[in-house]
Design a protein around this motif. Structure first.
Motif, PDB file in Angstrom:
ATOM      1  N   LYS A 182      -1.157   6.927   3.052  1.00 58.05           N
ATOM      2  CA  LYS A 182      -0.339   5.695   3.583  1.00 58.05           C
ATOM      3  C   LYS A 182       0.515   5.567   2.469  1.00 58.05           C
ATOM      4  O   LYS A 182       0.912   6.297   1.447  1.00 58.05           O
ATOM      5  CB  LYS A 182      -1.397   4.371   3.797  1.00 58.05           C
ATOM      6  CG  LYS A 182      -2.303   4.500   4.867  1.00 58.05           C
ATOM      7  CD  LYS A 182      -2.917   3.290   5.025  1.00 58.05           C
ATOM      8  CE  LYS A 182      -3.807   3.278   6.222  1.00 58.05           C
ATOM      9  NZ  LYS A 182      -4.875   4.332   6.345  1.00 58.05           N
ATOM     10  N   ALA A 183       1.335   4.599   2.647  1.00 58.71           N
ATOM     11  CA  ALA A 183       2.581   4.235   1.531  1.00 58.71           C
ATOM     12  C   ALA A 183       2.412   2.851   1.108  1.00 58.71           C
ATOM     13  O   ALA A 183       2.042   1.972   2.019  1.00 58.71           O
ATOM     14  CB  ALA A 183       3.887   4.315   2.093  1.00 58.71           C
ATOM     15  N   VAL A 184       2.491   2.443  -0.267  1.00 58.10           N
ATOM     16  CA  VAL A 184       2.280   1.068  -0.785  1.00 58.10           C
ATOM     17  C   VAL A 184       3.648   0.748  -1.419  1.00 58.10           C
ATOM     18  O   VAL A 184       4.488   1.677  -2.240  1.00 58.10           O
ATOM     19  CB  VAL A 184       1.185   1.327  -1.789  1.00 58.10           C
ATOM     20  CG1 VAL A 184       1.223  -0.247  -2.547  1.00 58.10           C
ATOM     21  CG2 VAL A 184      -0.110   1.546  -1.247  1.00 58.10           C
ATOM     22  N   ALA A 185       4.343  -0.410  -0.983  1.00 57.56           N
ATOM     23  CA  ALA A 185       5.436  -0.855  -1.673  1.00 57.56           C
ATOM     24  C   ALA A 185       5.184  -1.868  -2.915  1.00 57.56           C
ATOM     25  O   ALA A 185       4.339  -2.609  -2.920  1.00 57.56           O
ATOM     26  CB  ALA A 185       6.124  -1.725  -0.306  1.00 57.56           C
ATOM     27  N   THR A 191       1.410   7.295  -1.152  1.00 59.56           N
ATOM     28  CA  THR A 191       2.780   7.301  -1.975  1.00 59.56           C
ATOM     29  C   THR A 191       3.083   5.955  -2.216  1.00 59.56           C
ATOM     30  O   THR A 191       2.603   5.039  -1.903  1.00 59.56           O
ATOM     31  CB  THR A 191       3.784   7.931  -0.896  1.00 59.56           C
ATOM     32  OG1 THR A 191       3.854   7.295   0.213  1.00 59.56           O
ATOM     33  CG2 THR A 191       3.419   9.447  -0.588  1.00 59.56           C
ATOM     34  N   GLN A 204       6.272   3.477  -2.670  1.00 65.91           N
ATOM     35  CA  GLN A 204       7.777   2.906  -2.465  1.00 65.91           C
ATOM     36  C   GLN A 204       8.252   1.808  -3.531  1.00 65.91           C
ATOM     37  O   GLN A 204       7.532   0.866  -3.756  1.00 65.91           O
ATOM     38  CB  GLN A 204       7.905   2.411  -1.159  1.00 65.91           C
ATOM     39  CG  GLN A 204       7.723   3.379  -0.023  1.00 65.91           C
ATOM     40  CD  GLN A 204       7.767   2.918   1.415  1.00 65.91           C
ATOM     41  OE1 GLN A 204       8.015   1.855   1.719  1.00 65.91           O
ATOM     42  NE2 GLN A 204       7.408   3.924   2.554  1.00 65.91           N
ATOM     43  N   VAL A 257       6.550  -3.786   4.458  1.00 64.79           N
ATOM     44  CA  VAL A 257       5.368  -3.753   4.966  1.00 64.79           C
ATOM     45  C   VAL A 257       5.297  -4.512   6.390  1.00 64.79           C
ATOM     46  O   VAL A 257       4.897  -3.792   7.488  1.00 64.79           O
ATOM     47  CB  VAL A 257       4.228  -4.567   4.159  1.00 64.79           C
ATOM     48  CG1 VAL A 257       2.594  -4.867   5.249  1.00 64.79           C
ATOM     49  CG2 VAL A 257       3.922  -3.994   2.982  1.00 64.79           C
ATOM     50  N   ARG A 277       7.617   0.182   7.166  1.00 63.06           N
ATOM     51  CA  ARG A 277       7.987   1.307   6.294  1.00 63.06           C
ATOM     52  C   ARG A 277       6.816   1.556   5.367  1.00 63.06           C
ATOM     53  O   ARG A 277       6.505   2.749   4.932  1.00 63.06           O
ATOM     54  CB  ARG A 277       8.974   1.175   5.566  1.00 63.06           C
ATOM     55  CG  ARG A 277      10.507   1.133   6.398  1.00 63.06           C
ATOM     56  CD  ARG A 277      11.580   1.160   5.669  1.00 63.06           C
ATOM     57  NE  ARG A 277      11.675  -0.017   4.400  1.00 63.06           N
ATOM     58  CZ  ARG A 277      12.191  -1.207   4.696  1.00 63.06           C
ATOM     59  NH1 ARG A 277      12.454  -1.496   5.883  1.00 63.06           N
ATOM     60  NH2 ARG A 277      12.022  -2.073   4.084  1.00 63.06           N
ATOM     61  N   ALA A 278       5.832   0.781   4.835  1.00 63.01           N
ATOM     62  CA  ALA A 278       4.847   0.672   4.179  1.00 63.01           C
ATOM     63  C   ALA A 278       3.819   0.115   4.821  1.00 63.01           C
ATOM     64  O   ALA A 278       3.502  -1.086   5.497  1.00 63.01           O
ATOM     65  CB  ALA A 278       5.178   0.077   2.756  1.00 63.01           C
ATOM     66  N   TYR A 279       2.365   0.449   4.438  1.00 63.42           N
ATOM     67  CA  TYR A 279       1.089   0.072   4.850  1.00 63.42           C
ATOM     68  C   TYR A 279       1.013  -1.120   4.150  1.00 63.42           C
ATOM     69  O   TYR A 279       0.371  -2.458   4.786  1.00 63.42           O
ATOM     70  CB  TYR A 279       0.086   0.925   4.654  1.00 63.42           C
ATOM     71  CG  TYR A 279      -1.330   0.561   5.463  1.00 63.42           C
ATOM     72  CD1 TYR A 279      -1.461   0.630   6.804  1.00 63.42           C
ATOM     73  CD2 TYR A 279      -2.364  -0.027   4.710  1.00 63.42           C
ATOM     74  CE1 TYR A 279      -2.673   0.093   7.313  1.00 63.42           C
ATOM     75  CE2 TYR A 279      -3.486  -0.671   5.246  1.00 63.42           C
ATOM     76  CZ  TYR A 279      -3.547  -0.417   6.620  1.00 63.42           C
ATOM     77  OH  TYR A 279      -4.898  -1.193   7.033  1.00 63.42           O
ATOM     78  N   THR A 305       1.716  -3.827   0.213  1.00 63.24           N
ATOM     79  CA  THR A 305       2.237  -4.111  -0.876  1.00 63.24           C
ATOM     80  C   THR A 305       1.310  -4.676  -1.894  1.00 63.24           C
ATOM     81  O   THR A 305       0.425  -5.351  -1.584  1.00 63.24           O
ATOM     82  CB  THR A 305       3.459  -5.076  -0.814  1.00 63.24           C
ATOM     83  OG1 THR A 305       4.104  -5.272  -2.087  1.00 63.24           O
ATOM     84  CG2 THR A 305       2.878  -6.510  -0.345  1.00 63.24           C
TER      85      THR A 305
END
Length: 283
Positions: free
Chosen positions: A135-138, A159, A161, A173, A177-179, A181
């Motif tokens: 997943k992605a974390v902002a 990843t 961001q 989130v 775009r991100a799962y 924050t």
């Protein structure tokens, strides 16, 4: 004219007879906050600043029977400003660290600061770092949250961001775009209270630290007066009410908004005074 002279003479005579009347009124407390750190301090419509810190320390000053002047400045100028004598204490939320506590005196903590995840409503809750794999974390650029997220991202396969502000990271989130924050707990909870599509999720309790008010190292009396006022506000529920007002969440039973710690300062930190004292709370 005779009446005015008589009044002036009477006041002068009273002061002469009792010099303490002229000395009883203490000067205003001088302090400062970061005026862009919502919901702790932020610009308000019509001018000035508002937020948790403003309400908190206006009430502290009232209980100390002092006026207070709160400057809204960059956080980076606050500690040097206090050390230079411009401020009596710092009203901005200040994390207690060993290094800082060696150079300043801190009151006991009045709320916890910790790292916390925020996710979109409907997303599966995060139970641990391993849940973020793939997943992605902002995160907000240049913060401790960015540093920790990147370390854990390499370890757990997600990843990171990086955004210029925490609101931008939150928006990432909400837009998908991100799962998740990662940010400060009060900021995440505040954002969740303002947006029903955003949820305050897992708090990393191992990152907990005290947010407290620092004073110069040579002024234990002011430290004691500030802490006594804060402790009385814990005892009567005032800080809990301010937490609900500004963070949209009732403090937990172990929250520093309600827990009164013994002595003066933060237990285990330099400058801590464990001497027992009786808490006397007036109106």
């Amino acid at each position: 004219m005779l009446h005015r002279r008589l009044v002036a003479f009477t006041v002068a005579a009273l002061i002469a007879a009792s010099p303490s009347l002229a000395q009883d009124k203490k000067p205003p407390l001088r302090t400062g906050v970061d005026g862009t750190f919502a919901p702790h301090a932020m610009p308000k419509l019509g001018g000035g600043v508002e937020g948790f810190q403003i309400d908190l320390f206006n009430e502290v000053a009232r209980r100390m029977k002092r006026e207070i002047v709160i400057d809204a400045v960059s956080f980076s100028t606050l500690i040097p400003g206090m050390q230079a004598g411009r401020y009596d204490f710092i009203a901005a939320p200040t994390t207690v660290t060993k290094e800082r506590a060696e150079n300043m005196l801190f009151t006991a903590g009045y709320i916890w600061t910790s790292f916390q995840f925020g996710i979109k409503k409907g997303s599966a809750p995060i139970k641990g770092w391993e849940d973020l794999k793939g997943k992605a974390v902002a995160v907000n650029k240049g913060t401790p949250y960015e540093k920790l997220a990147k370390e854990m991202g390499e370890k757990h396969g997600f990843t990171v961001q990086v955004y210029d502000t925490q609101p931008d990271a939150t928006q990432a989130v909400l837009s998908g775009r991100a799962y998740a924050t990662l940010g400060g707990n009060t900021t995440i909870v505040y954002a969740a209270s303002k947006n029903p599509q955003f949820i305050a999720d897992l708090e990393l309790k191992e990152t907990r630290a005290h947010w407290a008010a620092p004073v110069p190292k040579n002024n234990p009396q002011l430290r004691a007066e500030l802490q006594d006022a804060l402790d009385c506000m814990k005892k009567d529920g005032t800080i809990a009410k301010l937490s609900e007002k500004w963070f949209g969440k009732k403090p937990d039973a172990d929250d520093l908004a309600v827990v009164i710690t013994p002595g003066y300062g933060v237990p285990g930190m330099p400058g801590y005074d464990p001497t027992p004292h009786e808490l006397k709370c007036g109106s």
